[in-house]
Motif scaffolding. Structure first.
Motif, PDB file in Angstrom:
ATOM      1  N   UNK A   1      16.658  -4.546  35.895  1.00  0.00           N
ATOM      2  CA  UNK A   1      15.975  -4.500  37.191  1.00  0.00           C
ATOM      3  C   UNK A   1      14.478  -4.613  36.990  1.00  0.00           C
ATOM      4  N   UNK A   2      13.944  -3.817  36.066  1.00  0.00           N
ATOM      5  CA  UNK A   2      12.504  -3.787  35.859  1.00  0.00           C
ATOM      6  C   UNK A   2      11.999  -5.132  35.357  1.00  0.00           C
ATOM      7  N   UNK A   3      12.829  -5.853  34.588  1.00  0.00           N
ATOM      8  CA  UNK A   3      12.439  -7.180  34.127  1.00  0.00           C
ATOM      9  C   UNK A   3      12.303  -8.167  35.289  1.00  0.00           C
ATOM     10  N   UNK A   4      12.959  -7.885  36.418  1.00  0.00           N
ATOM     11  CA  UNK A   4      12.895  -8.749  37.599  1.00  0.00           C
ATOM     12  C   UNK A   4      11.926  -8.212  38.650  1.00  0.00           C
ATOM     13  N   UNK A   5      10.990  -7.372  38.228  1.00  0.00           N
ATOM     14  CA  UNK A   5      10.121  -6.706  39.210  1.00  0.00           C
ATOM     15  C   UNK A   5       9.309  -7.701  40.046  1.00  0.00           C
TER      16      UNK A   5
ATOM     17  N   UNK B   1      28.786  -9.691  50.664  1.00  0.00           N
ATOM     18  CA  UNK B   1      28.243  -8.827  49.601  1.00  0.00           C
ATOM     19  C   UNK B   1      27.722  -7.487  50.109  1.00  0.00           C
ATOM     20  N   UNK B   2      27.025  -7.484  51.240  1.00  0.00           N
ATOM     21  CA  UNK B   2      26.464  -6.224  51.722  1.00  0.00           C
ATOM     22  C   UNK B   2      27.560  -5.241  52.131  1.00  0.00           C
ATOM     23  N   UNK B   3      28.691  -5.777  52.640  1.00  0.00           N
ATOM     24  CA  UNK B   3      29.817  -4.909  52.990  1.00  0.00           C
ATOM     25  C   UNK B   3      30.512  -4.429  51.722  1.00  0.00           C
TER      26      UNK B   3
ATOM     27  N   UNK C   1      19.692  -6.774  46.635  1.00  0.00           N
ATOM     28  CA  UNK C   1      21.076  -6.304  46.591  1.00  0.00           C
ATOM     29  C   UNK C   1      21.566  -6.217  45.140  1.00  0.00           C
ATOM     30  N   UNK C   2      21.201  -7.188  44.318  1.00  0.00           N
ATOM     31  CA  UNK C   2      21.592  -7.138  42.911  1.00  0.00           C
ATOM     32  C   UNK C   2      20.998  -5.907  42.234  1.00  0.00           C
ATOM     33  N   UNK C   3      19.751  -5.581  42.573  1.00  0.00           N
ATOM     34  CA  UNK C   3      19.127  -4.379  41.998  1.00  0.00           C
ATOM     35  C   UNK C   3      19.845  -3.113  42.460  1.00  0.00           C
TER      36      UNK C   3
ATOM     37  N   UNK D   1      30.728  -7.610  42.210  1.00  0.00           N
ATOM     38  CA  UNK D   1      29.553  -8.047  42.968  1.00  0.00           C
ATOM     39  C   UNK D   1      28.496  -8.653  42.055  1.00  0.00           C
ATOM     40  N   UNK D   2      28.370  -8.106  40.834  1.00  0.00           N
ATOM     41  CA  UNK D   2      27.376  -8.634  39.901  1.00  0.00           C
ATOM     42  C   UNK D   2      27.556 -10.129  39.654  1.00  0.00           C
ATOM     43  N   UNK D   3      28.776 -10.584  39.681  1.00  0.00           N
ATOM     44  CA  UNK D   3      29.043 -11.998  39.418  1.00  0.00           C
ATOM     45  C   UNK D   3      28.885 -12.846  40.674  1.00  0.00           C
ATOM     46  N   UNK D   4      28.984 -12.238  41.860  1.00  0.00           N
ATOM     47  CA  UNK D   4      28.877 -12.988  43.113  1.00  0.00           C
ATOM     48  C   UNK D   4      27.444 -13.137  43.589  1.00  0.00           C
ATOM     49  N   UNK D   5      26.632 -12.127  43.294  1.00  0.00           N
ATOM     50  CA  UNK D   5      25.249 -12.125  43.766  1.00  0.00           C
ATOM     51  C   UNK D   5      24.340 -12.432  42.589  1.00  0.00           C
ATOM     52  N   UNK D   6      23.373 -13.282  42.797  1.00  0.00           N
ATOM     53  CA  UNK D   6      22.445 -13.622  41.723  1.00  0.00           C
ATOM     54  C   UNK D   6      21.066 -13.062  42.045  1.00  0.00           C
TER      55      UNK D   6
END
Length: 781
Positions: A408-412, A342-344, A380-382, A368-373
């Motif tokens: 993103x802000x909802x997951x702060x 994912x980071x690559x 990384x998702x943010x 990537x949105x579907x691979x990373x939770x």
């Protein structure tokens, strides 16, 4: 290895790409780094058109650089080459596409261009690219450009588990304050040539490690933008308390990394570490330096292998160098198990954005949105969400961008007070600002400011202060706007961010103008102005407006003419609309009413209307007054009706004050005095409610003039009395003050008042003075 010529001749010029030199008739030509890179790319790709996105990606290495910055660079190149916007002998503009090199070229020599194809011999990072900041007329555009720098910068931090560092060197005597920063220079590398990428890669790694340890550290791209950054003799920006020079030496299979530091007050410090892996040695040395400064050594482990960390840092170095082809070559040669990480994949998406392939960038990010939770890698998702939001903003899909940022802000709670959370708040704050949701903009920007203060991100902290200033200005809170903008300007100066500082000074000039502090507005432009900015539309326009408000019309016209002559006719339609609006105002000030109307009609473009409602209103008022003054009452009435319909859609007292004033003047012109005074009263109530000096004087001076004409001296005196605070600085206030005194028969006071008005007028026609004809312009300053 590919073959490409490194020396090209065209006309009287010799371009030597390997030496990075341009010669003209045997004399070396001084050329900015980005201008040189732009020239080289166009010459080397002269067989085809080069799109704007492609050229931006090739030269700057980042997608968020604006087209106005590119246009400014091309203008500077044309000046050097003897071209201009109309006579394009070398660089031709292709409307809606980009540019193409058209001058005949002779290849002088053929030399190999080193392009590594083996990952064991990493890509050579090219010479660093200097950043050039755009300076658009509207601060809202600068706001967007600044937001882009939040998302597409280097986000990767080397944080893998390391052994405990040795005892740190003795602490420095004076710890840094919260608003002082460290500055890490490019590294000196003593190793085989395949490691030359460490010059920028190690610089960025150390800077990120120090920042991860909560030590405010200038972004690597900002350091590279400072002139002569490798010279120790150069004075550091005022806000830099520590300069760090990394050294990396490879001997007998081991890496020795030394960080040599020099504080602002002359203290020396050094941190050294040795390891088999260069990044591990750099991390250990950075930790020692942090300990010496009393900072907590960052903890945390990465699940990436040393090979992946090396690979990511090489990509970061290639992007810092502004050389997208190197980054692409790295990605193409990487093993499949690396590129699946994912980071690559995030890094690859950013490279796609850098080269202008935004569809490919979006496809990677959405995958990537579907691979990373959020549960397994929230940061990384943010980062994926923020980058996608920026892509949507580029397409003006603001609702989609806001939705991503709100996620993103909802997951702060999972992101803590991290820069990526600050980026989400800051970017969403801009979206609120652009949609005139100003209270929400202030709230989001306040949240971003608190986060950046905690993370030590001084550049973004200053950008938030700048944006808070622009929001306060739009809300009519001009004192608050000045306070925030002055704080931002000082901080940008302290860290050497001159492009950001110039944009802030433009915002300061605009705020001073609304306060009728025209001398201070001009002084603000003095602080950034030099002749090299003549071809930069934003810088030139703010300067020209300030000159005009100080009565220096000829200088303003000369500056406008020079900016237009040096620019491409196909570029910057908004800037050209702004220039036409200013030229219309100058013509009106001179009593050239037909010309003022012609220019104001040209300025009344969709670009101006969508850019800033109040600029559009001011130009409409100039058009109405020019038509009225030239006896075209019917045409003026049609414009007033059109203006009224447009203004009705907005809940903005400033717009309603202007529309009511236009109605009042039109009714007066048609002889409907009762109706006119009713609209003057409406305009005056709106102006009183707004409370901004510029609006009060515009309405009060016009209203007072009409009251004097019908002998209502008591009411005229009451209205003009509200303007008394500005009689020594604003021509309209001085003029109505003189008219009231004249009506009262105090001749000695009248002469003094008209002398004061004449002094303020400069080259502007004021009318109504003893021995003159005509009525002074009152609808706009």
């Amino acid at each position: 290895m590919s073959m490409r010529s490194d020396r090209y001749r065209f006309g009287d010029f010799l371009l030597d790409i390997r030496a990075r030199e341009l010669w003209h008739n045997g004399e070396l030509v001084g050329l900015a780094v980005v201008a040189f890179d732009c020239l080289a790319y166009l010459v080397q790709h002269r067989d085809r058109p080069v799109g704007r996105d492609e050229l931006i990606a090739a030269v700057w290495g980042r997608a968020e650089i604006s087209e106005s910055t590119l246009a400014h660079t091309v203008v500077r190149l044309r000046q050097v080459l003897g071209d201009n916007g109309n006579e394009q002998h070398s660089i031709r503009t292709l409307p809606r596409l980009g540019y193409r090199w058209v001058a005949p070229v002779d290849e002088d020599a053929t030399l190999p261009l080193a392009v590594e194809t083996d990952l064991s011999a990493p890509i050579i990072a090219h010479a660093p690219t200097q950043l050039v900041h755009t300076s658009p007329k509207r601060i809202s555009l600068a706001f967007v450009a600044g937001a882009g720098l939040l998302v597409l910068g280097i986000a990767w931090v080397a944080a893998r588990s390391r052994s405990e560092p040795e005892l740190a060197p003795s602490s420095l005597q004076r710890p840094p304050s919260a608003l002082q920063a460290a500055m890490v220079h490019p590294a000196k590398v003593e190793a085989p040539e395949k490691w030359i990428w460490l010059r920028l890669g190690l610089m960025d790694l150390v800077a990120n490690r120090l920042r991860h340890g909560r030590l405010p550290t200038l972004p690597s791209e900002l350091v590279l933008s400072l002139d002569n950054q490798s010279s120790r003799a150069q004075e550091a920006p005022k806000g830099v308390f520590l300069r760090v020079w990394p050294h990396a030496e490879f001997k007998r299979g081991r890496w020795l990394v030394r960080l040599e530091g020099l504080t602002q007050d002359g203290q020396h410090t050094e941190a050294t570490a040795e390891a088999n892996d260069v990044m591990e040695a750099a991390g250990l040395a950075s930790d020692k330096l942090l300990a010496a400064l009393g900072k907590t050594v960052p903890q945390g482990a990465s699940n990436a292998s040393p090979e992946i960390e090396h690979f990511l840092q090489q990509l970061a170095a290639a992007r810092l160098a502004g050389h997208v082809p190197d980054a692409l070559a790295l990605l193409q040669k990487a093993p499949a198990e690396w590129t699946a990480r994912p980071e690559v994949q995030l890094a690859a998406a950013r490279v796609d954005c850098d080269r202008g392939a935004r569809e490919a960038c979006q496809t990677r990010l959405e995958a990537l949105q579907t691979k990373v939770t959020w549960s397994n890698n929230a940061v990384l998702q943010a980062q994926v969400h923020v980058t996608l939001a920026w892509l949507h903003i580029n397409r003006q899909q603001f609702d989609r961008a806001e939705g991503l940022l709100s996620q993103i802000i909802a997951k702060k709670g999972q992101l803590a007070a991290s820069d990526v959370l600050g980026n989400a708040y800051s970017l969403r704050g801009w979206l609120h600002y652009a949609n005139w949701r100003l209270s929400e903009a202030s709230e989001d920007l306040g949240q971003a400011r608190a986060i950046y203060l905690g993370t030590g991100n001084l550049r973004e902290l200053a950008r938030v202060d700048q944006r808070l200033g622009t929001v306060a200005e739009r809300r009519g809170h001009l004192s608050s706007a000045l306070a925030s903008l002055n704080v931002a300007e000082r901080q940008f100066e302290n860290i050497g961010a001159q492009g950001d500082r110039m944009i802030t000074l433009m915002a300061l000039a605009g705020t001073h103008q609304q306060l009728l502090e025209f001398d201070k507005a001009l002084a603000a432009t003095d602080r950034y102005w030099s002749e090299e900015w003549t071809s930069n539309w934003g810088a030139a326009l703010y300067r020209a407006w300030a000159l005009t408000y100080n009565g220096r019309l000829r200088e303003a016209e000369t500056l406008l003419a020079s900016a237009q002559a040096q620019s491409d006719p196909e570029e910057a339609p908004l800037m050209r609309a702004e220039a036409a609006a200013l030229s219309a105002r100058i013509a009106l000030y001179r009593g050239e009413y037909a010309e003022a109307a012609r220019l104001a009609r040209r300025a009344a473009s969709t670009e101006l209307q969508e850019s800033d409602r109040r600029d559009y209103l001011a130009n409409a008022l100039v058009l109405v007054q020019a038509l009225q003054a030239s006896g075209q009452s019917l045409e003026a009435g049609e414009e007033v009706r059109r203006l009224q319909t447009w203004v009705a859609a907005f809940d903005d007292d400033r717009l309603h004050a202007g529309a009511a004033l236009a109605r009042a003047e039109q009714a007066w012109t048609q002889g409907h005095r009762q109706e006119a005074f009713a609209d003057f009263e409406v305009a005056w109530r709106y102006a009183e409610r707004v409370g901004i000096p510029d609006i009060l004087v515009a309405v009060g001076a016009a209203y007072g003039e009409r009251l004097v004409e019908v002998g209502q001296f008591e009411r005229a005196g009451a209205v003009s009395g509200r303007l008394s605070a500005w009689v020594e600085q604003d021509l309209r206030a001085a003029r109505i003050n003189a008219r009231i005194l004249q009506a009262m028969g105090n001749q000695s006071a009248v002469n003094a008042a008209f002398q004061s008005a004449t002094r303020l007028a400069g080259e502007r026609q004021i009318g109504g003075t003893p021995g003159s004809k005509g009525r002074m312009v009152v609808l706009s300053p």
